[in-house]
Design an enzyme around this catalytic site. Structure first.
Site, PDB file in Angstrom:
ATOM      1  N   ASP A 310      36.057  43.041  39.502  1.00 25.58           N
ATOM      2  CA  ASP A 310      37.434  43.293  39.368  1.00 25.58           C
ATOM      3  C   ASP A 310      37.920  44.356  40.306  1.00 25.58           C
ATOM      4  OD1 ASP A 310      40.073  43.436  37.646  1.00 25.58           O
ATOM      5  OD2 ASP A 310      39.326  45.679  37.012  1.00 25.58           O
ATOM      6  N   ASP A 505      36.607  47.801  34.824  1.00 30.96           N
ATOM      7  CA  ASP A 505      36.775  49.044  33.870  1.00 30.96           C
ATOM      8  C   ASP A 505      37.942  49.071  32.961  1.00 30.96           C
ATOM      9  OD1 ASP A 505      39.191  48.940  35.567  1.00 30.96           O
ATOM     10  OD2 ASP A 505      39.403  50.749  35.734  1.00 30.96           O
ATOM     11  N   ASP A 509      38.558  43.578  30.858  1.00 31.56           N
ATOM     12  CA  ASP A 509      37.499  43.062  31.417  1.00 31.56           C
ATOM     13  C   ASP A 509      36.368  42.725  30.490  1.00 31.56           C
ATOM     14  OD1 ASP A 509      38.563  42.991  34.142  1.00 31.56           O
ATOM     15  OD2 ASP A 509      38.160  45.297  34.260  1.00 31.56           O
TER      16      ASP A 509
END
Length: 617
Positions: A310, A505, A509
């Protein structure tokens, strides 16, 4: 309690077997062979009975292990008069169970150290006095006193001007961290400075340390695929052993050769090498701030082919920072930043808070503003030390002062420009961006050396921003403008090419982390949902620790595999030698003991794994 009792029984059996062997040898050397035989038998029988009971328990659970070989070898040795060999095997078997106590204890030592740090009480401010209370009574909002040397009982924020905390037990960081008022503090860290006050943000049962303990306990109970594979190997090994022993007896007519084969094929602690090495790997990873939820996850980490990252909060810091300041008057950069930060103290906007943090980092004075007026989403105006100050977007500020934009700073993708006006004139611009985390390039290079073949970015941000941020990282692919559902689809698509690891995080996600073979959450600042969905949690806010964790995983798995292959290989060679008459039962027992000790000590090498820090390479 049950484990302690079992350990005492194992130690008692070892003492019995060793005593019978030693006394028997002494009597044999004294010329009293009949008494020697009796003492050897006395030393063997209790071990054989305990072994048979354990075999019956295992069979009732559907488990078939190498303990059967040990029982066959002792029984055959007693039946054919090889009592000395039987005594040596009894010592070898009971010694192997003692090695199990030692090895498992060493492998779990660091995790036990983690568990032993749990505080029992906390000191709370109440009605002008201090009181000692059980952890279960702590509520969010309680003001706690953390004395020097105390372990922080719950997650919270520092309520004193300054605090020094030692987070080495959680993150492996050797130096104490300096915290200021309002900074978050993890439960499980230790006060390394003067007493400070902490405002609780979570209950004890919901805090980081409690979660770590739960995960540690789950990890210790888990069984890795390699450990299950080793169990299956043991069944095949048992069949091969019996076949070789029967063939040796059948073709030579000498039952002693069959006894020798059975004796040397008694690698009782051999399969133990797998869980020892993997649990040791879990301990070492936890020492460096990488919490892996079980041996199975650790083994998967060692085989990852694709890494998906990410962007915000993972690849980047997730907090905007000032990268440039432009002045349009004779007001200095520090004065522009100081005035903007003083006004932004009244705002909770992330950009405003980042400006305040930047000013504090430069130790700039921040007087409190008056007559503050906020235009939500656009900017602020107010008076600071008799000066009229306006802070906000470029369009908002220029409109307020009746000017045109004078900023000639390059507007790179992903940057935010904050304008500052003082006393009705445009004073300057602050350019802010969410920068890459330090050491990202080194970490990615380290992961490629470990064997990760494909590294890609998956973000919900715009493509232009993603490409700008990652332009020098050499990623294999960039996927932008993704919804959480599209991230899941990306993970499932990449899994067709091999095991996939996803790192994130945020709450968005969590689905992708759960879909990946191994999901990794940034646990220090990440959302609780992502940490719950993840298989691995980074306890320190440094994504480079991921490379260290994967290095530990790969080396631990390698050590486990080495131990099994070497142990079984040497045992098979010994069985063949015994079948051809080159080894007596006693010699075979002694050689097998050496093999067993060697593979256990090899497995314990995982406790000494020290992965290279990718930021230093």
């Amino acid at each position: 309690m049950k484990r302690a009792t079992d350990d005492l029984v194992k130690i008692a059996l070892l003492v019995c077997a060793v005593s019978g062997l030693v006394l028997g040898i002494a009597l044999y050397l004294a010329g009293k062979s009949d008494l020697a035989t009796l003492f050897w038998v006395i030393g063997v029988v209790p071990v054989l009975i305990a072994l048979l009971v354990e075999i019956l328990r295992s069979l009732s659970r559907g488990d078939v292990g190498l303990d059967i070989v040990a029982a066959l070898s002792m029984s055959a040795a007693l039946a054919f008069g090889e009592t000395l060999a039987a005594a040596v095997v009894a010592v070898m078997y009971s010694g192997g169970t003692f090695l199990e106590i030692f090895a498992q204890g060493r492998a779990r030592r660091e995790m036990h150290d983690l568990l032993s740090r749990v505080p029992r009480t906390a000191t709370r401010h109440k009605n002008g006095s201090l009181e000692e209370i059980p952890l279960d009574e702590i509520e969010p909002g309680d003001l706690l006193l953390i004395r020097k040397g105390d372990t922080v009982a719950v997650d919270g924020t520092v309520a004193s001007d300054i605090a020094f905390v030692d987070t080495s037990a959680l993150t492996g960081e050797s130096l104490p961290a300096k915290l200021s008022r309002g900074d978050p503090t993890l439960s499980g860290s230790t006060n390394a400075g003067e007493p400070f006050e902490l405002t609780a943000t979570h209950r004890a049962s919901e805090s980081t340390y409690a979660g770590i303990m739960r995960l540690v306990e789950e990890a210790q109970r888990s069984k890795a695929p390699m450990a299950r594979l080793a169990d299956r190997w043991s069944l095949g090994f048992l069949v091969v052993t019996v076949a070789i022993a029967f063939a040796a007896w059948w073709f030579t007519g000498d039952p002693i050769r069959a006894v020798a084969v059975l004796v040397i094929a008694t690698p009782c602690p051999l399969i133990l090498a797998v869980p020892v090495a993997l649990v040791a790997g879990l301990s070492r990873a936890a020492h460096f701030g990488v919490l892996i939820k079980g041996s199975g996850v650790l083994e998967k980490m060692a085989r990852i082919q694709t890494l998906i990252l990410d962007k915000t909060g993972t690849l980047t810091d997730g907090r905007p920072r000032i990268v440039a300041i432009q002045t349009h008057t004779d007001i200095s950069e520090d004065d522009i930043l100081g005035l903007a930060a003083a006004l932004d103290q009244t705002s909770t906007h992330p950009v405003a808070q980042a400006i305040v943090a930047a000013a504090k980092a430069r130790n700039l004075p921040l007087p409190f503003p008056s007559q503050v007026v906020e235009a939500p989403g656009e900017g602020l105006s107010g008076r600071i030390d008799g000066r009229d100050v306006i802070v906000g977007g470029d369009g908002f500020v220029t409109h307020q002062v009746g000017a045109t934009s004078s900023s000639d700073l390059s507007r790179t993708a992903g940057s935010v420009v904050v304008a500052v006006a003082v006393d009705g004139a445009m004073a300057g611009h602050l350019v802010m961006a969410d920068p890459l985390r330090e050491g990202i390039s080194a970490m990615l290079a380290s992961l490629r050396r470990i064997g990760v073949g494909r590294i890609m970015l998956a973000t919900g941000d715009r493509a232009a921003v993603a490409e700008q941020v990652t332009k020098d990282l050499g990623l294999d692919a960039i996927r932008a403008d993704l919804t959480p559902e599209q991230k899941v689809l990306l993970v499932l698509t990449e899994r067709k090419n091999g095991p996939v690891m996803m790192v994130g995080d945020g709450v968005n996600d969590a689905p992708a982390l759960a879909a990946a073979d191994v999901g990794v959450a940034m646990g220090a600042r990440g959302a609780a949902a992502s940490a719950e969905a993840a298989d691995v949690v980074l306890l320190i806010d440094r994504v480079d620790r991921l490379a260290m964790g994967m290095d530990i995983a790969g080396r631990s798995r390698g050590i486990a595999l080495q131990s099994v292959v070497a142990g079984i290989g040497l045992s098979v060679i010994g069985m063949i030698a015994a079948a051809f008459g080159y080894l007596t039962p006693v010699q075979g027992a002694l050689i097998q003991e050496v093999i067993d000790v060697a593979v256990i000590l090899n497995a314990l090498r995982a406790l000494r794994i020290t992965p290279p820090d990718p930021t230093l390479s």
